[in-house]
Design a protein around this motif. Structure first.
Motif, PDB file in Angstrom:
ATOM      1  N   GLN A 141       0.845  -1.193   0.000  1.00  0.00           N
ATOM      2  CA  GLN A 141       0.000   0.000   0.000  1.00  0.00           C
ATOM      3  C   GLN A 141       0.885   1.250   0.000  1.00  0.00           C
ATOM      4  OE1 GLN A 141      -3.234  -0.802  -0.304  1.00  0.00           O
ATOM      5  NE2 GLN A 141      -2.507  -2.923  -0.136  1.00  0.00           N
ATOM      6  N   GLU A 142       0.255   2.402  -0.128  1.00  0.00           N
ATOM      7  CA  GLU A 142       0.981   3.682  -0.147  1.00  0.00           C
ATOM      8  C   GLU A 142       1.839   3.869   1.093  1.00  0.00           C
ATOM      9  OE1 GLU A 142       1.893   7.236  -2.093  1.00  0.00           O
ATOM     10  OE2 GLU A 142       0.243   5.982  -2.779  1.00  0.00           O
ATOM     11  N   ASP A 143       1.358   3.359   2.250  1.00  0.00           N
ATOM     12  CA  ASP A 143       2.068   3.591   3.515  1.00  0.00           C
ATOM     13  C   ASP A 143       2.884   2.393   3.983  1.00  0.00           C
ATOM     14  OD1 ASP A 143      -0.098   1.975   4.019  1.00  0.00           O
ATOM     15  OD2 ASP A 143      -0.770   3.054   5.812  1.00  0.00           O
ATOM     16  N   THR A 144       3.101   1.386   3.125  1.00  0.00           N
ATOM     17  CA  THR A 144       3.929   0.241   3.527  1.00  0.00           C
ATOM     18  C   THR A 144       5.373   0.706   3.721  1.00  0.00           C
ATOM     19  OG1 THR A 144       2.522  -1.259   2.240  1.00  0.00           O
ATOM     20  CG2 THR A 144       4.683  -2.082   2.908  1.00  0.00           C
ATOM     21  N   PRO A 145       5.950   0.529   4.925  1.00  0.00           N
ATOM     22  CA  PRO A 145       7.300   1.046   5.175  1.00  0.00           C
ATOM     23  C   PRO A 145       8.371   0.265   4.408  1.00  0.00           C
ATOM     24  CG  PRO A 145       6.150   0.483   7.236  1.00  0.00           C
ATOM     25  CD  PRO A 145       5.358  -0.097   6.122  1.00  0.00           C
ATOM     26  N   VAL A 146       9.426   0.987   4.027  1.00  0.00           N
ATOM     27  CA  VAL A 146      10.578   0.388   3.349  1.00  0.00           C
ATOM     28  C   VAL A 146      11.826   0.679   4.166  1.00  0.00           C
ATOM     29  CG1 VAL A 146      11.973   0.344   1.237  1.00  0.00           C
ATOM     30  CG2 VAL A 146       9.494   0.648   1.082  1.00  0.00           C
ATOM     31  N   ILE A 147      12.605  -0.365   4.433  1.00  0.00           N
ATOM     32  CA  ILE A 147      13.821  -0.255   5.247  1.00  0.00           C
ATOM     33  C   ILE A 147      15.012  -0.712   4.419  1.00  0.00           C
ATOM     34  CG2 ILE A 147      15.028  -1.182   7.284  1.00  0.00           C
ATOM     35  CD1 ILE A 147      12.336  -1.537   8.633  1.00  0.00           C
ATOM     36  N   THR A 148      16.166  -0.073   4.610  1.00  0.00           N
ATOM     37  CA  THR A 148      17.402  -0.582   4.029  1.00  0.00           C
ATOM     38  C   THR A 148      18.457  -0.734   5.113  1.00  0.00           C
ATOM     39  OG1 THR A 148      18.914  -0.379   2.145  1.00  0.00           O
ATOM     40  CG2 THR A 148      18.484   1.646   3.396  1.00  0.00           C
ATOM     41  N   ILE A 149      19.377  -1.676   4.899  1.00  0.00           N
ATOM     42  CA  ILE A 149      20.454  -1.976   5.852  1.00  0.00           C
ATOM     43  C   ILE A 149      21.777  -1.675   5.158  1.00  0.00           C
ATOM     44  CG2 ILE A 149      21.413  -3.726   7.413  1.00  0.00           C
ATOM     45  CD1 ILE A 149      18.426  -3.423   7.865  1.00  0.00           C
ATOM     46  N   VAL A 150      22.579  -0.773   5.701  1.00  0.00           N
ATOM     47  CA  VAL A 150      23.857  -0.403   5.079  1.00  0.00           C
ATOM     48  C   VAL A 150      24.896  -0.131   6.171  1.00  0.00           C
ATOM     49  CG1 VAL A 150      22.813   0.609   3.002  1.00  0.00           C
ATOM     50  CG2 VAL A 150      23.210   2.053   5.020  1.00  0.00           C
ATOM     51  N   HIS A 151      26.161  -0.047   5.759  1.00  0.00           N
ATOM     52  CA  HIS A 151      27.207   0.441   6.657  1.00  0.00           C
ATOM     53  C   HIS A 151      27.109   1.957   6.739  1.00  0.00           C
ATOM     54  CE1 HIS A 151      31.210   1.398   8.240  1.00  0.00           C
ATOM     55  NE2 HIS A 151      31.157   0.178   8.775  1.00  0.00           N
ATOM     56  N   ASP A 152      27.613   2.537   7.823  1.00  0.00           N
ATOM     57  CA  ASP A 152      27.568   3.994   7.989  1.00  0.00           C
ATOM     58  C   ASP A 152      28.203   4.731   6.815  1.00  0.00           C
ATOM     59  OD1 ASP A 152      26.703   4.667  11.032  1.00  0.00           O
ATOM     60  OD2 ASP A 152      27.751   2.756  10.941  1.00  0.00           O
ATOM     61  N   CYS A 153      29.251   4.146   6.233  1.00  0.00           N
ATOM     62  CA  CYS A 153      29.935   4.836   5.128  1.00  0.00           C
ATOM     63  C   CYS A 153      29.096   4.860   3.857  1.00  0.00           C
ATOM     64  CB  CYS A 153      31.287   4.181   4.850  1.00  0.00           C
ATOM     65  SG  CYS A 153      31.190   2.563   4.052  1.00  0.00           S
ATOM     66  N   GLN A 154      28.020   4.066   3.812  1.00  0.00           N
ATOM     67  CA  GLN A 154      27.143   4.057   2.631  1.00  0.00           C
ATOM     68  C   GLN A 154      26.061   5.136   2.714  1.00  0.00           C
ATOM     69  OE1 GLN A 154      26.939  -0.559   3.090  1.00  0.00           O
ATOM     70  NE2 GLN A 154      26.007  -0.093   1.109  1.00  0.00           N
ATOM     71  N   VAL A 155      25.968   5.823   3.848  1.00  0.00           N
ATOM     72  CA  VAL A 155      25.016   6.929   3.985  1.00  0.00           C
ATOM     73  C   VAL A 155      25.712   8.190   3.484  1.00  0.00           C
ATOM     74  CG1 VAL A 155      23.518   8.223   5.551  1.00  0.00           C
ATOM     75  CG2 VAL A 155      23.974   5.788   5.973  1.00  0.00           C
ATOM     76  N   VAL A 192      13.327   5.072   0.704  1.00  0.00           N
ATOM     77  CA  VAL A 192      13.242   4.296   1.946  1.00  0.00           C
ATOM     78  C   VAL A 192      12.795   5.180   3.106  1.00  0.00           C
ATOM     79  CG1 VAL A 192      15.047   2.734   1.117  1.00  0.00           C
ATOM     80  CG2 VAL A 192      15.669   4.626   2.626  1.00  0.00           C
ATOM     81  N   ASP A 193      12.168   4.524   4.098  1.00  0.00           N
ATOM     82  CA  ASP A 193      11.657   5.232   5.276  1.00  0.00           C
ATOM     83  C   ASP A 193      12.565   5.096   6.491  1.00  0.00           C
ATOM     84  OD1 ASP A 193       9.006   5.971   4.068  1.00  0.00           O
ATOM     85  OD2 ASP A 193       8.890   3.793   3.878  1.00  0.00           O
ATOM     86  N   TYR A 194      13.343   4.008   6.527  1.00  0.00           N
ATOM     87  CA  TYR A 194      14.279   3.778   7.639  1.00  0.00           C
ATOM     88  C   TYR A 194      15.602   3.274   7.084  1.00  0.00           C
ATOM     89  CZ  TYR A 194      10.174   3.830  10.738  1.00  0.00           C
ATOM     90  OH  TYR A 194       9.028   4.189  11.412  1.00  0.00           O
ATOM     91  N   ILE A 195      16.692   3.735   7.709  1.00  0.00           N
ATOM     92  CA  ILE A 195      18.038   3.264   7.380  1.00  0.00           C
ATOM     93  C   ILE A 195      18.653   2.706   8.658  1.00  0.00           C
ATOM     94  CG2 ILE A 195      20.314   3.901   6.502  1.00  0.00           C
ATOM     95  CD1 ILE A 195      18.912   6.422   5.265  1.00  0.00           C
TER      96      ILE A 195
END
Length: 383
Positions: free
Chosen positions: A166-180, A195-198
């Motif tokens: 749905q429109e409000d389905t959250p999306v999360i990604t997992i990365v190392h700090d250096c990838q931000v 994405v909504d959370y990192i």
């Protein structure tokens, strides 16, 4: 103004050069695994969106292994996209009822996905509460860059098309700090997933991203080549065309007029054939009958005809619906032998190469919830 590719190269080079890269190596051209990925994944258990979720889609990338394990340990339904979407969209991971911690750990790996999963079809009624994707780079605003092949973006668009998110389905990604990193919004297209959370080994970032996620498959950006590589796209395209949507492909604009003219002539020929059969009583309900496409070369005198078997046809499907799909998938036969009461049909093609091409084109075709079985007819396979 670094390009997407320059940002990818910089991240990959840094992970390798700093000793942060982890198996599989090198990380170039991959969603990179990194030291501390399991620690980053573990923090997902603290998020309300994870705790509330019942069905979670997690990409098969190595750095997301810890999230897949957390989902299985929490007894949530875990969906993992099939590799490169070759055989469908999702596999549902089904651990044995008495699975030990070690078995669950195996289920979270790529090998476990192969051994403990069952496919979920287009009409499997998936209802995804949380999406977890890998990234090469991501900004604190939620802009995401993948490895450049577009599979995560396409998976999400396909889920929208299926009604699985749905429109409000959250999306999360997992990365190392250096990838931000900083990413210019101008680099994002309307097909790019945000994405909504990192989650990193040291931080949990809520992006508060307001940019709209993809609203479905953007067909004018899909090529015939992509359609060939991702069979399930063909079924989604057929469904969306049936519902009245414009599904013109990227490389189809130039020959659209010719294609429409041919389709109209084909439809007229099929209708005339059906009318004649009805008049002679050969098309009675449940009765075996043969239909020839008058636009195709005659069968007489040809010794190379190759037959394709189509099975698992739902009882509610009519021959006209199958013919429409065959034209849509550019697999119209010389002759169609319809055996609706036996839930099957046989398609005659001018030679084996054309028949094999049709089998490839029709792979993954779904009609009214059933994925059809399409293969060379039994007496053709040893030829």
């Amino acid at each position: 103004g670094a390009s997407k590719w320059e940002i990818r190269e910089k991240v990959w080079d840094y992970l390798e050069g700093s000793g942060l890269a982890d198996f599989p190596r090198p990380v170039h051209r991959r969603i990179p695994n990194f030291k501390g990925s399991h620690q980053a994944c573990g923090s997902i258990k603290e998020l309300d969106v994870f705790q509330r979720a019942r069905e979670i889609k997690v990409d098969p990338d190595k750095p997301l292994e810890g999230v897949r394990l957390a989902a299985l340990q929490a007894r949530k339904t875990l969906l993992v996209p099939t590799p490169r979407l070759r055989t469908g969209l999702f596999n549902k991971i089904v651990p044995p009822p008495d699975a030990t911690k070690e078995i669950l750990r195996i289920c979270a790996t790529s090998q476990g996905v192969k051994e403990y999963s069952v496919p979920v079809g287009l009409d499997g009624k998936a209802r995804v509460d949380l999406v977890v994707v890998g990234s090469v780079a991501v900004s604190e605003k939620g802009w995401r860059i993948g490895k450049g092949e577009g599979y995560a973006d396409m998976e999400y668009a396909m889920m929208v098309s299926m009604g699985a998110v749905q429109e409000d389905t959250p999306v999360i990604t997992i990365v190392h700090d250096c990838q931000v990193v900083d990413i210019a919004e101008e680099l994002l297209g309307d097909h790019d997933l945000t994405v909504d959370y990192i989650l990193t080994p040291t931080r949990t970032i809520k992006t508060n991203c307001k940019r709209r996620k993809p609203q479905g498959i953007i067909w004018h950006k899909v090529s015939y080549e992509m359609l060939g590589k991702i069979p399930i796209l063909k079924s989604l395209r057929y469904r969306e065309r049936q519902s009245g949507k414009d599904v013109t492909l990227q490389d189809e604009h130039s020959d659209l007029a010719n294609a429409n003219t041919l389709a109209a002539l084909n439809e007229k020929a099929m209708a005339e054939s059906t009318r004649l059969q009805a008049a002679t009583g050969s098309a009675q309900v449940g009765q075996h009958h043969v239909e020839s496409d008058s636009l195709s070369p005659r069968l007489e005198g040809s010794g190379t005809i190759t037959t394709v078997y189509v099975g698992n046809i739902p009882p509610s499907v009519r021959v006209s619906e199958l013919k429409c799909a065959l034209r849509e998938f550019r697999a119209a036969p010389l002759r169609l032998s319809w055996q609706g009461a036996q839930h099957r049909a046989f398609l005659d093609y001018k030679d084996k190469a054309t028949a094999e091409s049709a089998v490839s084109s029709l792979k993954g075709l779904s009609l009214r919830g059933n994925t059809l079985r399409v293969e060379l007819a039994r007496n053709q396979r040893s030829k």
